[in-house]
Design an enzyme around this catalytic site. Structure first.
Site, PDB file in Angstrom:
ATOM      1  N   LYS A 141       0.850  -1.208   0.000  1.00  0.00           N
ATOM      2  CA  LYS A 141       0.000   0.000   0.000  1.00  0.00           C
ATOM      3  C   LYS A 141       0.878   1.248   0.000  1.00  0.00           C
ATOM      4  O   LYS A 141       2.087   1.170   0.272  1.00  0.00           O
ATOM      5  CB  LYS A 141      -0.893  -0.017   1.245  1.00  0.00           C
ATOM      6  CG  LYS A 141      -0.108   0.008   2.566  1.00  0.00           C
ATOM      7  CD  LYS A 141      -1.003  -0.258   3.767  1.00  0.00           C
ATOM      8  CE  LYS A 141      -0.196  -0.234   5.060  1.00  0.00           C
ATOM      9  NZ  LYS A 141      -1.021  -0.615   6.218  1.00  0.00           N
TER      10      LYS A 141
ATOM     11  N   TYR B 190      14.812  30.204   7.339  1.00  0.00           N
ATOM     12  CA  TYR B 190      13.680  30.971   7.873  1.00  0.00           C
ATOM     13  C   TYR B 190      13.690  31.023   9.404  1.00  0.00           C
ATOM     14  O   TYR B 190      13.862  30.010  10.068  1.00  0.00           O
ATOM     15  CB  TYR B 190      12.368  30.339   7.435  1.00  0.00           C
ATOM     16  CG  TYR B 190      12.086  30.433   5.959  1.00  0.00           C
ATOM     17  CD1 TYR B 190      12.177  31.645   5.277  1.00  0.00           C
ATOM     18  CD2 TYR B 190      11.714  29.296   5.254  1.00  0.00           C
ATOM     19  CE1 TYR B 190      11.889  31.715   3.919  1.00  0.00           C
ATOM     20  CE2 TYR B 190      11.422  29.362   3.895  1.00  0.00           C
ATOM     21  CZ  TYR B 190      11.513  30.577   3.240  1.00  0.00           C
ATOM     22  OH  TYR B 190      11.236  30.644   1.905  1.00  0.00           O
TER      23      TYR B 190
HETATM   24  C1  LIG Z   1      -0.311  -1.674   6.856  1.00  0.00           C
HETATM   25  C2  LIG Z   1      -0.925  -2.947   7.228  1.00  0.00           C
HETATM   26  C3  LIG Z   1      -0.150  -4.105   7.406  1.00  0.00           C
HETATM   27  C4  LIG Z   1       1.351  -4.098   7.421  1.00  0.00           C
HETATM   28  O1  LIG Z   1       1.788  -3.488   8.608  1.00  0.00           O
HETATM   29  P1  LIG Z   1       3.345  -3.401   8.969  1.00  0.00           P
HETATM   30  O2  LIG Z   1       3.368  -2.956  10.364  1.00  0.00           O
HETATM   31  O3  LIG Z   1       3.919  -2.410   8.023  1.00  0.00           O
HETATM   32  O4  LIG Z   1       3.876  -4.763   8.756  1.00  0.00           O
HETATM   33  C5  LIG Z   1      -0.800  -5.297   7.638  1.00  0.00           C
HETATM   34  N1  LIG Z   1      -2.147  -5.345   7.704  1.00  0.00           N
HETATM   35  C6  LIG Z   1      -2.918  -4.243   7.568  1.00  0.00           C
HETATM   36  C7  LIG Z   1      -4.389  -4.350   7.686  1.00  0.00           C
HETATM   37  C8  LIG Z   1      -2.338  -3.009   7.339  1.00  0.00           C
HETATM   38  O5  LIG Z   1      -3.107  -1.925   7.199  1.00  0.00           O
END
Ligand SMILES: *Cc1c(COP(=O)(O)O)cnc(C)c1O
Length: 402
Positions: free
Chosen positions: A44, A280
């Site tokens: 993702k 800044y």
């Molecule tokens: C993002 C996510 C993962 C992976 O999580 P990590 O901590 O990066 O391994 C697994 N399951 C779901 C539902 C997630 O949203």
């Protein structure tokens, strides 16, 4: 994400080099931790900023048989022919909102997560229109208090899904959940969630569900909690070689190698007198005559503004610290009188073997987690994918970039 190597890559303003051999090695290391389970590579958010399609292909080459995304759009993009993901690889997505692309998802053979009956209604309607059964995975809220179906509502969701399955509108392919505190080993919620998960799975199976996969393990659970592996593990951050939390260990402790190296070419090096305000707000004032190096990356590129006066950068073998505020497109380093010249390489983070900081160091400097550091690197920074597979027999290669 574009997967380009600009001609004359060394001249790029900045680049995020993505080592696909490291992705493959990390996925193999994670599979060794969970030998009885299938592996879903979570890609993702554009593969946590590393490029979803390239990382998905690398994970599949290393034995991942599932890919996971948050949104259906991310999942559909991976199913498109250009992504190069083999057809046999299953793709699941879990973050749906009403009116989502259910029909496209059914037609693409995605596994879709359902947390409530509104989603069940939408997916069954889509399956009727598509003329083929949907693959659905019922998500239980075993204690995270975010997505998922509450235990009190589980019987209704399960009954509705099994009715639709009996009508041939869908197949319940999975039962699943997500941890709240797997990155805090020993946290009492972990065993409470596992117990609740087993109960909710057992209930659904008694009612007649026959899922292909039951799963709850994210990266920290994959690494530290074998009793959570069930049929499938869903690591995200660990496949990119980043530890889920300093508390559970470093990447090297788990045989993981950081995948992303973020670097830039200094845009300017100049001498300034002592007492000179920098950037800044003048929150940094040179303590004496010195040299300043201008790094052409800023908060628009994902460099956290909270790392003002604290983020570490390697230049010519020395760690320097962000001097004053991170601006939108640039920040300044006090080079302490050294003059590496414009174009010198500034490495913000990487695996650490060349003495450079890591994403964890930036997380600490900015008061956040390393997930946020890698995921927020902006689209203005080209991802340069190197070591595209497959690995030669005998181990990961250091082949040419692609
Ligand atoms: C993002 C996510 C993962 C992976 O999580 P990590 O901590 O990066 O391994 C697994 N399951 C779901 C539902 C997630 O949203």
């Amino acid at each position: 994400m574009r997967e380009t190597v600009a001609p004359g890559g060394a001249e790029l303003r900045a680049r995020a080099e993505i080592d696909l051999a490291a992705v493959r090695a990390n996925v193999r290391a994670l599979r060794e931790r969970a030998p009885g389970a299938a592996l879903m590579a979570v890609v993702k958010a554009d593969g946590y900023g590393h490029g979803a399609a390239a990382c998905a292909r690398a994970a599949v080459e290393a034995g991942a048989t599932w890919l996971g995304t948050a949104t259906p759009q991310e999942a559909l993009a991976l199913r498109a022919p250009g992504a190069g993901v083999p057809d046999h690889v299953r793709i699941m997505c879990w973050l749906w909102t009403p009116g989502g692309p259910w029909r496209e998802a059914v037609e693409a053979g995605l596994d879709v997560s359902l947390s409530g009956t509104w989603a069940l209604d939408e997916v069954t309607r889509a399956a009727r229109l598509a003329g083929r059964p949907a693959r659905v995975q019922l998500k239980a809220d075993t204690g995270l208090g975010r997505g998922g179906c509450q235990p009190a509502d589980w019987a209704e969701l399960v009954a509705g899904a099994l009715r639709a399955e009996a009508e041939g509108l869908l197949r319940v392919t999975g039962l699943w959940s997500h941890f709240a505190c797997a990155d805090e080993p020993g946290h009492p919620s972990i065993t409470a969630q596992l117990t609740r998960f087993r109960e909710m799975v057992a209930y659904a199976e008694r009612q007649g569900a026959d899922p292909e996969v039951r799963h709850i393990a994210n990266s920290p659970a994959t690494l530290t909690l074998p009793e959570s592996h069930f049929d499938l593990v869903r690591p995200g951050i660990a496949m990119y070689g980043v530890s889920p939390s300093p508390e559970i260990g470093t990447p090297a402790d788990f045989g993981l190698r950081p995948v992303m190296t973020l670097s830039a070419s200094l845009a300017l090096v100049k001498r300034v007198p002592g007492g000179h305000g920098v950037s800044y707000g003048h929150h940094y004032v040179t303590p004496g005559p010195t040299t300043l190096g201008l790094v052409p990356l800023g908060y628009a590129d994902g460099i956290p503004r909270h790392a003002s006066s604290s983020g570490p950068v390697l230049v010519e073998g020395k760690w320097r610290t962000v001097a004053g505020r991170v601006a939108m497109d640039q920040f300044v380093l006090d080079l302490g009188g050294d003059d590496p010249g414009p174009g010198a390489e500034a490495v913000l983070f990487g695996p650490g073997d060349r003495g450079e900081p890591t994403a964890e160091d930036w997380a600490q400097a900015a008061g956040t987690i390393a997930y946020e550091i890698v995921t927020r690197i902006g689209t203005r920074v080209p991802r340069v994918h190197v070591n595209e597979g497959p690995d030669p027999v005998g181990g990961p290669g250091r082949g040419s970039g692609t």
